[in-house]
Write a protein that holds these residues in place. Structure first.
Motif, short mmCIF file in Angstrom:
data_model
loop_
_atom_site.label_atom_id
_atom_site.label_comp_id
_atom_site.label_asym_id
_atom_site.label_seq_id
_atom_site.Cartn_x
_atom_site.Cartn_y
_atom_site.Cartn_z
N ILE A 131 0.81 -1.23 0.00
CA ILE A 131 0.00 0.00 0.00
C ILE A 131 0.84 1.28 0.00
O ILE A 131 0.27 2.37 -0.01
N ASN A 132 2.16 1.18 -0.02
CA ASN A 132 2.98 2.38 0.06
C ASN A 132 2.98 3.23 -1.21
O ASN A 132 3.45 4.36 -1.19
N ASN A 133 2.44 2.72 -2.32
CA ASN A 133 2.28 3.55 -3.51
C ASN A 133 1.00 4.38 -3.48
O ASN A 133 0.77 5.20 -4.36
N ILE A 134 0.18 4.15 -2.47
CA ILE A 134 -1.01 4.97 -2.27
C ILE A 134 -0.55 6.26 -1.59
O ILE A 134 0.13 6.20 -0.56
N PRO A 135 -0.89 7.42 -2.12
CA PRO A 135 -0.50 8.65 -1.44
C PRO A 135 -1.11 8.72 -0.04
O PRO A 135 -2.28 8.40 0.16
N GLY A 136 -0.30 9.10 0.93
CA GLY A 136 -0.76 9.24 2.31
C GLY A 136 -1.47 10.57 2.51
O GLY A 136 -1.72 11.31 1.56
N LYS A 137 -1.77 10.88 3.77
CA LYS A 137 -2.40 12.16 4.08
C LYS A 137 -1.57 13.33 3.58
O LYS A 137 -2.12 14.36 3.20
N ASP A 138 -0.25 13.14 3.55
CA ASP A 138 0.66 14.19 3.08
C ASP A 138 0.80 14.21 1.55
O ASP A 138 1.59 14.96 1.00
N GLN A 139 0.05 13.34 0.88
CA GLN A 139 0.05 13.19 -0.58
C GLN A 139 1.35 12.62 -1.12
O GLN A 139 1.59 12.66 -2.32
N LYS A 140 2.18 12.06 -0.25
CA LYS A 140 3.44 11.45 -0.67
C LYS A 140 3.31 9.93 -0.64
O LYS A 140 2.51 9.37 0.11
N THR A 141 4.11 9.27 -1.47
CA THR A 141 4.18 7.81 -1.45
C THR A 141 5.49 7.41 -0.79
O THR A 141 6.37 8.25 -0.54
N LYS A 142 5.63 6.13 -0.51
CA LYS A 142 6.84 5.59 0.11
C LYS A 142 7.30 4.40 -0.72
O LYS A 142 6.53 3.84 -1.50
N SER A 143 8.55 3.99 -0.50
CA SER A 143 9.01 2.76 -1.16
C SER A 143 8.30 1.57 -0.51
O SER A 143 7.84 1.65 0.64
N SER A 144 8.21 0.48 -1.23
CA SER A 144 7.48 -0.70 -0.74
C SER A 144 8.08 -1.23 0.55
O SER A 144 9.30 -1.26 0.71
N GLY A 145 7.21 -1.65 1.45
CA GLY A 145 7.65 -2.28 2.68
C GLY A 145 8.06 -3.73 2.43
O GLY A 145 7.72 -4.31 1.39
N LEU A 146 8.78 -4.30 3.38
CA LEU A 146 9.19 -5.69 3.27
C LEU A 146 7.98 -6.61 3.35
O LEU A 146 7.01 -6.33 4.06
N ASN A 147 8.04 -7.72 2.64
CA ASN A 147 6.94 -8.68 2.59
C ASN A 147 6.92 -9.50 3.88
O ASN A 147 7.86 -10.24 4.16
N PRO A 148 5.86 -9.41 4.68
CA PRO A 148 5.80 -10.19 5.92
C PRO A 148 5.83 -11.69 5.68
O PRO A 148 6.25 -12.46 6.56
N PHE A 149 5.44 -12.14 4.49
CA PHE A 149 5.47 -13.57 4.19
C PHE A 149 6.90 -14.10 4.05
O PHE A 149 7.12 -15.30 4.08
N ASP A 150 7.87 -13.19 3.90
CA ASP A 150 9.28 -13.58 3.88
C ASP A 150 9.85 -13.76 5.29
O ASP A 150 10.96 -14.25 5.45
N TYR A 151 9.11 -13.35 6.30
CA TYR A 151 9.57 -13.38 7.68
C TYR A 151 8.79 -14.37 8.54
O TYR A 151 8.98 -14.42 9.75
N LEU A 152 7.92 -15.12 7.91
CA LEU A 152 7.18 -16.20 8.57
C LEU A 152 7.33 -17.45 7.72
O LEU A 152 7.38 -17.37 6.48
N GLY A 153 7.39 -18.60 8.37
CA GLY A 153 7.55 -19.84 7.62
C GLY A 153 6.89 -21.01 8.32
O GLY A 153 6.44 -20.90 9.46
N ILE A 154 6.84 -22.11 7.59
CA ILE A 154 6.31 -23.36 8.16
C ILE A 154 7.31 -24.48 7.87
O ILE A 154 8.06 -24.42 6.89
N GLN A 155 7.30 -25.46 8.74
CA GLN A 155 8.09 -26.65 8.50
C GLN A 155 7.22 -27.87 8.75
O GLN A 155 6.54 -27.97 9.77
N TYR A 156 7.22 -28.77 7.77
CA TYR A 156 6.52 -30.04 7.91
C TYR A 156 7.45 -31.02 8.61
O TYR A 156 8.66 -31.03 8.37
#
Length: 189
Positions: free
Chosen positions: A99-124
């Protein structure tokens, strides 16, 4: 049939208005986006840990999709991680939306945040009858403490005993670049 969507997000993205654009977009459309908003507001975080988990669990009931709204620090928020892992154990479809490409209240965008799916995992486990959750903390993978793993039906042989980041399983989109306003209802099918 309409999908009930649980939105997981860092509250700072509500303050900055980015999360609101996604969560409330159906109100600005002429057609029904095909989902119901089942979000939890930040005020619930003032309660104790057990009560908060119970509230999140209750809000996830009767939902079939979890949409993780990915801002700058979403990947590192404890309760976002809990919502993702609980959604996985519940069997919800899960997707991420940058959602960081959506302009904020200040009408500015930000670079993309890190993907939370890269920081969670499963092991069988080795015989494919149990899955355990992991999170990436302090530069290493550690057993996830907020929710225990669980017994499963056997998985394919190639997954037995193996570890996977959640990003292996779940798609992410960019609200602006992937035209979320027009495509959200397709993403949650």
């Amino acid at each position: 049939m309409s999908k009930r969507v649980f939105f997981s997000f860092h509250y700072q993205d509500v303050i900055d208005f980015r999360a609101n654009v996604v969560r409330q977009h159906k109100l600005t459309k002429n057609d029904n986006a095909g989902y119901f908003d089942a979000s939890i507001w930040e005020e619930a975080k003032k309660t104790g840990e057990i009560a908060l988990k119970r509230l999140i669990n209750d809000e996830l009931k009767n939902t079939s999709v979890t949409a993780v709204l990915i801002g700058t620090d979403t990947y590192d928020r404890r309760w976002v991680r809990y919502e993702i892992v609980k959604s996985l154990s519940k069997g919800n479809s899960i997707l991420g939306i940058h959602i960081n490409n959506i302009p904020g209240k200040d009408q500015k965008t930000k670079s993309s945040g890190l993907n939370p799916f890269d920081y969670l995992g499963i092991q069988y486990n080795s015989d494919g009858t149990r899955v355990d959750f992991y999170e990436y903390r302090n530069n290493k993978w550690v057993l996830y403490k907020d929710l225990d793993g669980y017994t499963i039906s056997k998985v394919n042989d190639e997954r037995k005993g193996k570890f996977f980041k959640l990003s292996y399983f779940y798609n992410t989109y960019d609200w602006i670049l992937d035209k979320g306003y027009d495509n959200f209802s397709n993403w949650i099918k």
